[in-house]
Design a protein around this motif. Structure first.
Motif, PDB file in Angstrom:
ATOM      1  N   ASP A 326       0.844  -1.206   0.000  1.00 31.00           N
ATOM      2  CA  ASP A 326       0.000   0.000   0.000  1.00 31.00           C
ATOM      3  C   ASP A 326       0.879   1.255   0.000  1.00 31.00           C
ATOM      4  N   VAL A 327       0.369   2.302  -0.629  1.00 32.31           N
ATOM      5  CA  VAL A 327       1.058   3.597  -0.636  1.00 32.31           C
ATOM      6  C   VAL A 327       0.274   4.557   0.252  1.00 32.31           C
ATOM      7  N   LEU A 328       0.948   5.089   1.293  1.00 32.54           N
ATOM      8  CA  LEU A 328       0.311   5.968   2.274  1.00 32.54           C
ATOM      9  C   LEU A 328       0.901   7.375   2.183  1.00 32.54           C
ATOM     10  N   ARG A 329       0.056   8.341   2.501  1.00 33.12           N
ATOM     11  CA  ARG A 329       0.505   9.730   2.544  1.00 33.12           C
ATOM     12  C   ARG A 329      -0.460  10.522   3.430  1.00 33.12           C
ATOM     13  N   LYS A 334      -5.115  14.781   6.425  1.00 35.37           N
ATOM     14  CA  LYS A 334      -5.894  13.647   5.936  1.00 35.37           C
ATOM     15  C   LYS A 334      -4.969  12.509   5.540  1.00 35.37           C
ATOM     16  N   LEU A 335      -5.392  11.292   5.831  1.00 36.63           N
ATOM     17  CA  LEU A 335      -4.629  10.100   5.472  1.00 36.63           C
ATOM     18  C   LEU A 335      -5.165   9.535   4.160  1.00 36.63           C
ATOM     19  N   ALA A 342      -8.579   7.549   3.465  1.00 33.80           N
ATOM     20  CA  ALA A 342      -8.805   6.341   4.258  1.00 33.80           C
ATOM     21  C   ALA A 342     -10.181   6.405   4.911  1.00 33.80           C
ATOM     22  N   ASP A 343     -11.027   5.430   4.595  1.00 32.61           N
ATOM     23  CA  ASP A 343     -12.380   5.408   5.169  1.00 32.61           C
ATOM     24  C   ASP A 343     -12.731   3.998   5.624  1.00 32.61           C
ATOM     25  N   TYR A 360     -11.357  13.964  17.497  1.00 31.22           N
ATOM     26  CA  TYR A 360     -10.568  13.449  16.378  1.00 31.22           C
ATOM     27  C   TYR A 360     -10.022  14.661  15.632  1.00 31.22           C
ATOM     28  N   TYR A 361      -8.702  14.867  15.748  1.00 32.32           N
ATOM     29  CA  TYR A 361      -8.104  16.113  15.280  1.00 32.32           C
ATOM     30  C   TYR A 361      -7.340  15.985  13.964  1.00 32.32           C
ATOM     31  N   GLY A 362      -7.437  14.844  13.312  1.00 30.17           N
ATOM     32  CA  GLY A 362      -6.728  14.665  12.053  1.00 30.17           C
ATOM     33  C   GLY A 362      -5.379  13.988  12.234  1.00 30.17           C
TER      34      GLY A 362
END
Length: 431
Positions: A326-329, A334-335, A342-343, A360-362
């Motif tokens: 997987d590629v994450l950023r 926001k993720l 991401a949901d 939930y602050y991000g």
């Protein structure tokens, strides 16, 4: 003749059946120790009792006689297994229960205590509430039983203003709280130890001992600067607001302290609060042997195989954010996973909103100081083969894959199922 439908041979039959059950146990545990004559006597007594009990209907006199013969044989040959003794029976029961519990814990389900708040507010580590001084014994007992609360009252040794010791970074020209000292003498089999913070009353230093993994920082905010909590904001932002308006005192030794504006007399509480115990989460350990965990799952893993955590044997719970390849950023809080927000879980959606009123602050792209093992997500990062990316829901206060790297697939223990304790609103199926 019967009395209210009860047959006269019933007590004798019940006694005989109980003796036959005891005979089976004696034979199983020590029958191999019988001599030839003892074996003949034992078998004859058992056979006689079985024959008497098999009669239709059983003869009460024959049952009683056969039961007496079998009982005498068992008294002579039963050793420690007849007559039944309370202590050996309880010891046997406890040993069997321990074996079963160990097997269940090792292979099926296991409870885990969450010490930190890296997954807050989905799961709670130790949290605190300021005491008002009106709590009575019944209220304290209720909180203790249902929420695992412990109460701390720090009396003032003298008259004066309560202040918070600070340290000053000459490079950044910024103040920060003085870190706690560790109390190694507090480590026991049931306790990981204590951290000892300091506050000041006038110029007198006062110890505030708290459990290891508990941070006094939010307690100080709530106790002395409650106005910063009126608008939901991460702890770091609340401290920035405090330091932006800070009144700094210079102490006789040249050190600095943050003035709180609260004055107390000797013997009054300079600080009083209760610590609520962290969540006890039930984790199932079966499914991970047959299928890999899914993105968004809260999962438990061992830390010994993670080099960035110094090979310490602990168990962590985080949320699985990325699988191998997987590629994450993280961008603007926001993720993104494989280019899409991401949901995979409600907590991820709330963080990507973000939703401060629900705490939930991000997401942040990094976690603390960089290390050789960190996975900074300020740009695209591909999860290596054989590893998972673990992130805390409380990204502002979570040390996770951004700081120490990935979780080896072999170290996954299982998925969170149920919050067992405390009996709060979060009690129930794990999210």
């Amino acid at each position: 003749m019967t009395f209210f439908g009860k047959k006269p041979q019933t007590p004798a039959l019940r006694k005989t059946e109980n003796l036959l059950a005891a005979a089976e146990k004696v034979d199983r545990y020590r029958g191999d120790l019988f001599s030839e004559k003892e074996r003949e006597r034992f078998d004859a007594a058992v056979a006689g009792a079985r024959a008497a009990a098999a009669g239709t209907p059983p003869d009460a006199e024959k049952l009683a006689a056969a039961a007496d013969v079998l009982e005498k044989a068992l008294l002579d040959l039963g050793g420690t297994f007849f007559p039944k003794k309370t202590l050996p029976e309880w010891v046997e029961l406890l040993v069997v229960a321990a074996i079963l519990a160990g097997g269940i814990r090792a292979f099926f389900i296991q409870p885990f205590k969450i010490p930190t708040n890296s997954m807050f507010p989905t799961y709670n580590g130790m949290t605190a509430e300021i005491c008002t001084g009106t709590e009575n014994l019944a209220e304290k007992l209720f909180d203790r039983v249902f929420f695992g609360a412990s109460f701390l009252e720090i009396p003032a040794p003298c008259d004066g203003e309560v202040m918070i010791p600070l340290r000053f970074d000459a490079g950044t020209r910024k103040f920060s709280l003085t870190p706690p000292e560790k109390n190694p003498g507090a480590v026991t089999i049931v306790s990981p130890g204590e951290d000892v913070y300091k506050i000041l009353v006038g110029n007198a230093a006062v110890d505030v001992p708290v459990p290891r993994d508990f941070s006094l920082s939010p307690v100080l905010l709530d106790a002395f600067f409650p106005e910063t909590g009126k608008t939901p904001a991460p702890e770091a932002e609340r401290w920035r607001e405090v330091f932006g308006k800070a009144r700094i005192a210079v102490l006789p030794d040249g050190s600095r302290a943050l003035r709180t504006g609260k004055y107390v007399r000797r013997g009054e509480n300079a600080l009083a609060f209760k610590i609520l115990g962290g969540d006890m989460v039930l984790v199932e350990r079966v499914s991970c042997h047959f299928k890999e965990p899914e993105r968004g799952d809260p999962f438990v893993f061992r830390t010994r195989g993670i080099p960035g955590l110094n090979n310490v044997e602990l168990y962590y719970i985080k949320r699985l954010a990325g699988k191998p390849g997987d590629v994450l950023r993280v961008e603007d809080g926001k993720l993104f996973v494989n280019g899409a927000p991401a949901d995979f879980a409600e907590a991820m959606r709330l963080n990507n909103a973000p939703t401060p009123e629900k705490r939930y602050y991000g997401y942040l792209p990094t976690s603390g100081a960089p290390s050789p093992y960190s996975w900074p997500l300020a740009q695209d990062f591909r999860v290596p083969e054989g590893f998972y990316c673990a992130l805390g829901d409380n990204s502002q206060n979570s040390y996770d894959s951004r700081g120490w790297g990935g979780v080896p697939e072999k170290d996954v223990v299982g998925s969170a199922l149920f919050i067992l304790y405390p009996f709060s609103r979060r009690w129930g199926p794990a999210e």
